[in-house]
Design an enzyme around this catalytic site. Structure first.
Site, PDB file in Angstrom:
ATOM      1  N   LYS A 191       0.658  -1.247   0.260  1.00  0.00           N
ATOM      2  CA  LYS A 191      -0.120  -0.135  -0.143  1.00  0.00           C
ATOM      3  C   LYS A 191       1.166   0.842  -0.195  1.00  0.00           C
ATOM      4  CE  LYS A 191      -2.082   2.821   2.250  1.00  0.00           C
ATOM      5  NZ  LYS A 191      -2.028   3.889   1.986  1.00  0.00           N
ATOM      6  N   SER A 245       5.261   7.831   9.927  1.00  0.00           N
ATOM      7  CA  SER A 245       5.302   8.269  11.366  1.00  0.00           C
ATOM      8  C   SER A 245       4.983   7.505  12.733  1.00  0.00           C
ATOM      9  CB  SER A 245       3.608   9.516  11.491  1.00  0.00           C
ATOM     10  OG  SER A 245       2.081   8.636  11.563  1.00  0.00           O
ATOM     11  N   THR A 246       5.691   7.755  13.744  1.00  0.00           N
ATOM     12  CA  THR A 246       4.952   7.388  15.018  1.00  0.00           C
ATOM     13  C   THR A 246       3.650   7.089  15.031  1.00  0.00           C
ATOM     14  OG1 THR A 246       7.304   7.792  15.870  1.00  0.00           O
ATOM     15  CG2 THR A 246       5.434   7.351  17.478  1.00  0.00           C
ATOM     16  N   GLU A 267       9.870   1.112  11.093  1.00  0.00           N
ATOM     17  CA  GLU A 267      10.385   2.279  10.923  1.00  0.00           C
ATOM     18  C   GLU A 267       9.122   3.869  10.637  1.00  0.00           C
ATOM     19  OE1 GLU A 267      13.417   1.824  10.745  1.00  0.00           O
ATOM     20  OE2 GLU A 267      13.961  -0.612   9.873  1.00  0.00           O
ATOM     21  N   CYS A 302      13.265  10.554   7.190  1.00  0.00           N
ATOM     22  CA  CYS A 302      13.512   9.934   8.605  1.00  0.00           C
ATOM     23  C   CYS A 302      15.003  10.362   9.512  1.00  0.00           C
ATOM     24  CB  CYS A 302      12.939   8.918   9.167  1.00  0.00           C
ATOM     25  SG  CYS A 302      14.036   8.055   7.684  1.00  0.00           S
ATOM     26  N   GLU A 402       8.955  15.459  15.233  1.00  0.00           N
ATOM     27  CA  GLU A 402       9.825  15.444  13.926  1.00  0.00           C
ATOM     28  C   GLU A 402       8.666  16.411  13.850  1.00  0.00           C
ATOM     29  OE1 GLU A 402       8.224  11.937  12.005  1.00  0.00           O
ATOM     30  OE2 GLU A 402      10.413  11.986  11.792  1.00  0.00           O
TER      31      GLU A 402
HETATM   32  P1  NAD Z   1       1.738   8.097   7.362  1.00  0.00           P
HETATM   33  O1  NAD Z   1       2.536   7.783   8.991  1.00  0.00           O
HETATM   34  O2  NAD Z   1       1.165   9.061   7.130  1.00  0.00           O
HETATM   35  O3  NAD Z   1       1.513   7.500   6.229  1.00  0.00           O
HETATM   36  C1  NAD Z   1       2.227   5.861   6.326  1.00  0.00           C
HETATM   37  C2  NAD Z   1       1.489   4.950   5.356  1.00  0.00           C
HETATM   38  O4  NAD Z   1       0.971   4.726   6.338  1.00  0.00           O
HETATM   39  C3  NAD Z   1       1.319   5.710   4.453  1.00  0.00           C
HETATM   40  O5  NAD Z   1       0.612   4.909   3.441  1.00  0.00           O
HETATM   41  C4  NAD Z   1      -0.916   6.404   4.827  1.00  0.00           C
HETATM   42  O6  NAD Z   1      -1.279   6.178   4.394  1.00  0.00           O
HETATM   43  C5  NAD Z   1      -0.216   4.869   6.009  1.00  0.00           C
HETATM   44  N1  NAD Z   1      -1.805   4.908   6.704  1.00  0.00           N
HETATM   45  C6  NAD Z   1      -2.086   6.501   7.490  1.00  0.00           C
HETATM   46  N2  NAD Z   1      -2.894   6.022   8.769  1.00  0.00           N
HETATM   47  C7  NAD Z   1      -3.273   3.665   8.365  1.00  0.00           C
HETATM   48  C8  NAD Z   1      -3.678   3.548   9.565  1.00  0.00           C
HETATM   49  N3  NAD Z   1      -4.761   4.487  10.062  1.00  0.00           N
HETATM   50  N4  NAD Z   1      -4.465   2.633   8.867  1.00  0.00           N
HETATM   51  C9  NAD Z   1      -3.089   1.915   8.053  1.00  0.00           C
HETATM   52  N5  NAD Z   1      -2.572   2.442   7.397  1.00  0.00           N
HETATM   53  C10 NAD Z   1      -2.307   4.380   7.557  1.00  0.00           C
HETATM   54  O7  NAD Z   1       4.168   8.532   7.387  1.00  0.00           O
HETATM   55  P2  NAD Z   1       3.691  10.298   6.313  1.00  0.00           P
HETATM   56  O8  NAD Z   1       4.223  11.020   6.363  1.00  0.00           O
HETATM   57  O9  NAD Z   1       3.464   9.325   4.604  1.00  0.00           O
HETATM   58  O10 NAD Z   1       5.342  10.283   6.113  1.00  0.00           O
HETATM   59  C11 NAD Z   1       6.698  10.221   6.946  1.00  0.00           C
HETATM   60  C12 NAD Z   1       6.636   9.812   8.284  1.00  0.00           C
HETATM   61  O11 NAD Z   1       7.209   8.256   7.770  1.00  0.00           O
HETATM   62  C13 NAD Z   1       7.523  10.381   9.531  1.00  0.00           C
HETATM   63  O12 NAD Z   1       7.053  10.446  10.392  1.00  0.00           O
HETATM   64  C14 NAD Z   1       9.078   9.572   8.745  1.00  0.00           C
HETATM   65  O13 NAD Z   1       9.943  10.163   9.951  1.00  0.00           O
HETATM   66  C15 NAD Z   1       8.450   8.856   8.585  1.00  0.00           C
HETATM   67  N6  NAD Z   1       9.607   8.112   8.151  1.00  0.00           N
HETATM   68  C16 NAD Z   1      10.605   6.674   8.553  1.00  0.00           C
HETATM   69  C17 NAD Z   1      11.617   6.196   7.759  1.00  0.00           C
HETATM   70  C18 NAD Z   1      12.199   5.072   8.437  1.00  0.00           C
HETATM   71  O14 NAD Z   1      13.107   4.396   8.083  1.00  0.00           O
HETATM   72  N7  NAD Z   1      12.283   5.176  10.404  1.00  0.00           N
HETATM   73  C19 NAD Z   1      11.915   6.715   6.834  1.00  0.00           C
HETATM   74  C20 NAD Z   1      11.077   7.139   6.236  1.00  0.00           C
HETATM   75  C21 NAD Z   1       9.715   7.859   6.177  1.00  0.00           C
END
Ligand code: NAD
Length: 502
Positions: A191, A245-246, A267, A302, A402
């Site tokens: 996804k 995201s966390t 992650e 990240c 963050e």
């Molecule tokens: P996000 O958590 O909003 O979304 C990530 C994914 O989760 C998307 O595909 C989204 O559609 C899905 N999602 C959202 N709500 C959901 C739910 N209730 N149930 C299941 N899936 C759901 O994150 P983002 O805004 O897309 O990305 C930014 C974040 O990603 C930042 O916090 C960043 O630090 C983190 N990130 C971490 C790493 C790492 O390796 N540690 C790498 C890249 C990004």
């Protein structure tokens, strides 16, 4: 990777016809409801495509297709060498289309086309080739039991693995999950983020062309709380691989607990410290790394070194040099091959980041970079220039939370002990950088930095050979390297009693 003469990216973007439907069971299909969502190019504010908005019904279809493919065994029971051959073919096909995929990446995210070409696509292809090459070189284990027993410890695929990924490095992150999962014999439902689904959707066609059996790779575009949540709650998904995201990572652990206790690797976010001590061996390199380590990809990284901890004796000189480098990073049109700093992912995210800068100023931080005017021809809504905030402390929310944008928080520290204490004073634990000429001190310090990754005299480097992941609110589990197979396989023990063998 082969390079053709410099293309006119705007002309190519005008005639682009990206795949927009879900890829389930080896075919592109509309969402069952027929609903779509728009992907917006943040540089223009215009829609690039109308993409299938999958829901729980589509998630069930995708998981069923994946499960059926796993049970059929054409992929799961293929020899590792056969799986390797298909995955290497897929890597070649991605390579052959790397310009098209790079363009999709830039249109979805606003990242400079030069970065999509030089960073995202090569990293995606390298990752896939590495896991394809690894899988026919992995051996299982025999336990040291008594002589009349053969106890085998096998690495077995889990079944259906779901990967839920974010938008900052869409294809790289997707590949980091699906390459080891596929190599190990699993079926996958991917996804992508609703903000950047186009490159992932193109993978379906290429996977079929490479010879991946129908249903082994399924791609489910959709909104997180709909399609993502349904996948995470599904009882036939054995493992969830997540980057994001966390806050969403925590939800996923809850969904696993509410359903079938599927394994979850996360992650998540970061607020990584980059410590520069007074004996930094090469200040110019450290300055360059500090700037690019937070401003690359418009700060949407990240493991960005978002907290710069400068030892008091070098604080002012380092900052002066840093500002000179930062001034060279001017926002520009992401489709111009010269541009090194593009737009943020969306107007809404840019607004959030600007709000964080204002919060930092209200908390007492000092802004050192100008709020540069928008260059002609660019719309301002999704732009935030590289921003340096000095005099920050860990007490400020701007230094704890963050931001995920081009905002660097600078802190003054007094020597190594103070730096380690301040670096560890964070809810996150993804990575840390340490610059010092004293290698013994650095080696002792790495043990005390509570993060998943430590860089010494460098920043934000690493490759597919080295595990990547965090501790604390940055998550659990490791991507990359052979350890990534731990997320997508189980250790299956087979105890064979030989005492009655004739
Ligand atoms: P996000 O958590 O909003 O979304 C990530 C994914 O989760 C998307 O595909 C989204 O559609 C899905 N999602 C959202 N709500 C959901 C739910 N209730 N149930 C299941 N899936 C759901 O994150 P983002 O805004 O897309 O990305 C930014 C974040 O990603 C930042 O916090 C960043 O630090 C983190 N990130 C971490 C790493 C790492 O390796 N540690 C790498 C890249 C990004």
């Amino acid at each position: 990777m082969t390079h053709s003469p410099a293309p006119d990216w705007h002309a190519r973007a005008r005639v682009l016809a990206p795949e927009t439907r879900a890829f389930i069971g080896g075919r592109y299909v509309d969402a069952a409801s027929g609903a779509v969502f728009e992907t917006i190019n943040p540089a223009t504010g215009h829609a690039t495509a109308q993409v299938s908005a999958c829901t729980a019904e589509d998630a069930s279809r995708a998981v069923a297709a994946a499960r059926a493919a796993f049970e059929a065994g054409h992929w799961a029971n293929a020899s590792p060498a056969q799986r390797k051959a298909v995955l290497l073919r897929l890597a070649d096909l991605i390579d052959a289309e790397h310009e098209h995929l790079a363009l999709l990446e830039t249109l979805d995210t606003g990242k400079p086309i030069r970065d999509s070409l030089a960073i995202d696509l090569p990293a995606t292809i390298r990752c896939l080739r590495w896991f394809a090459e690894a899988i026919d070189k992995l051996y299982d284990e025999i336990a040291p039991t008594q002589g009349n027993v053969l106890s085998m410890i096998r690495r077995a695929p889990l079944g259906v693995v779901a990967a839920i990924v974010p938008w900052n490095f869409p294809l790289v992150t997707a590949m980091t999950k699906i390459a080891p999962a596929l190599a190990a014999g699993n079926s996958v439902v991917l996804k992508p983020s609703e903000l950047s689904p186009l490159s992932a959707l193109a993978l379906g066609r290429l996977a079929a062309e490479a010879g991946l059996p129908d249903g082994v790779l399924n791609i489910l575009p959709g909104i997180g709380p709909e399609a993502g949540r349904a996948l995470a709650l599904h009882d036939d998904v054995a493992a969830l691989l997540f980057t994001g995201s966390t806050a969403v990572g925590k939800l996923l652990m809850g969904y696993a607990a509410q359903s079938n206790l599927k394994s979850v690797s996360l992650e998540c976010g970061g607020k990584s410290a980059n410590i520069v001590l007074r004996d930094v061996p090469d200040m110019d390199r450290a300055v360059q790394a500090a700037a690019m380590g937070v401003f690359q990809n418009q700060g949407q990284i990240c493991n960005a070194g978002t907290r710069l901890l400068l030892d008091a004796p070098i604080h002012d000189e380092f900052l002066e040099n840093l500002l000179a480098v930062t001034a060279t990073l001017r926002p520009g049109d992401p489709l111009n091959p010269e541009t090194r700093f593009g737009t943020l992912i969306s107007d809404a995210h840019a607004t959030r980041v600007r709000h964080w800068v204002a919060t930092g100023l209200s908390e007492g931080a000092r802004r050192l970079t100008p709020d540069t005017p928008t260059p002609p021809g660019l719309r301002p809504e999704a732009l935030v220039p590289p921003t340096v905030l000095a005099d920050t402390t860990n007490a400020m929310s701007v230094a704890r939370e963050e931001i995920f944008g081009p905002v660097l928080c600078v802190m003054r520290v007094n020597g190594l002990e103070d730096a380690i204490a301040k670096a560890n004073d964070s809810p996150y634990g993804l990575a840390a950088g340490l610059w010092t000429g004293d290698v013994s001190a650095a080696l002792a310090a790495q043990n005390r930095l509570n993060t998943g990754f430590v860089w010494i005299n460098t920043l934000r480097v690493g490759d597919i050979t080295t595990p990547f992941g965090g501790v604390k609110l940055s998550g659990q589990g490791r991507d990359k390297s052979l350890h990534a197979f731990d997320n997508v396989t189980q250790r299956k023990s087979v105890w064979l009693d030989l005492s009655h063998a004739s």
